[in-house]
Design a protein around this motif. Sequence first.
Motif: not given
Length: 362
Positions: A170-186
Amino acid sequence: MANISQPASAPETSDTPRTETDRLARLAFVNEVRATHLKLHPLLRNKAKLPTPSITKTLALCTHGGEYQVEAYSWWAHPGTGKTRCIEFIRADLTEKFSGCGIFYYEPKATYKDREERSPLGSEEARHREFLASLLAAMGFDGKMHLSVTLREVQVVKGLLSRCLPSRHLFFIIDEAQEMDGERYAWLKTIVNRLTALDVQVNMLSFGQFELQAKRKEIIEKYRSDIERRMLGDLFEITGICSAVEMEFPLDACDKSSEYPNDSKIPFTEMIAPIAYGEGFRLRSIASLLWSAFVSVSPLRAGESSIGMTYVGTALATLGRAIAARDAAGLKVEVKDCEDAVASSRWKTRKPVQTPDGQGHN
């Protein structure tokens, strides 16, 4: 771009026809197709997906990550550089190179911070539940979402797994990744761990604006180091066109590796100017002229590393129309043609580049 059916006698693509008969047959065929399709030509409508050296390097990194199980890479770009088209290239390229792989595209919404003090969404559980809902929505999930975070997470894992069977890649592509924060990445890391336990190889590919640089730094400082390594990885810049030599890259693609309509074997340049093309005209030959027109109108400003493909694409659309209207043996592109094309791109009046400190630089 629609496919067309070629007549049985349609000559094969040839950069240099072997005989005058071949050349005339090729010209007749291209003109026949041109009469129907020229007005919808992707280059003339600024819809062409043109490669650049930066996009080629990005594709190579994605391929390397997929082949050698590099967990994550991330990229940032200034607006107008060509990030969106780069992602389109990547999705097509990975589908071709990794047979049966799954590609999941996700664009997060703005952060929850503005709502934290005003609604129940301020609780961590509510934020987590809404994040999982956004992933399911991006999958096109139309069933009933569980209220439980744990069960909703299972729904996400099953949905992603179904996308990458039987290859389990699986290739998981995140666009506009500046909107992600550490909480959501966790939270996302937990999902990736579950997929890994199911023997799925997951490659995280994050793309964002210049703010992604600051966001990555914040995640490194405030969250566990494995989140940065597993979710973001090394950070690179996607640039546009940085020199006259790099300008040759997309123009050469117009001359050789492009095609319109699909399956016609007609390169962009030949469709636009079949007579001139048959006599040896190639867009690559005007790369220096076009680059000079850009920098003479307005040089690169502080904070800029390149001319964005948004501007180059608009200029090529204008230039392509002018060339198509003047197609003839001995066709020449003049300095004024390039100047007019650059003027149409609004390169001179572009907004100042923004940097992570929020300041604009002219």
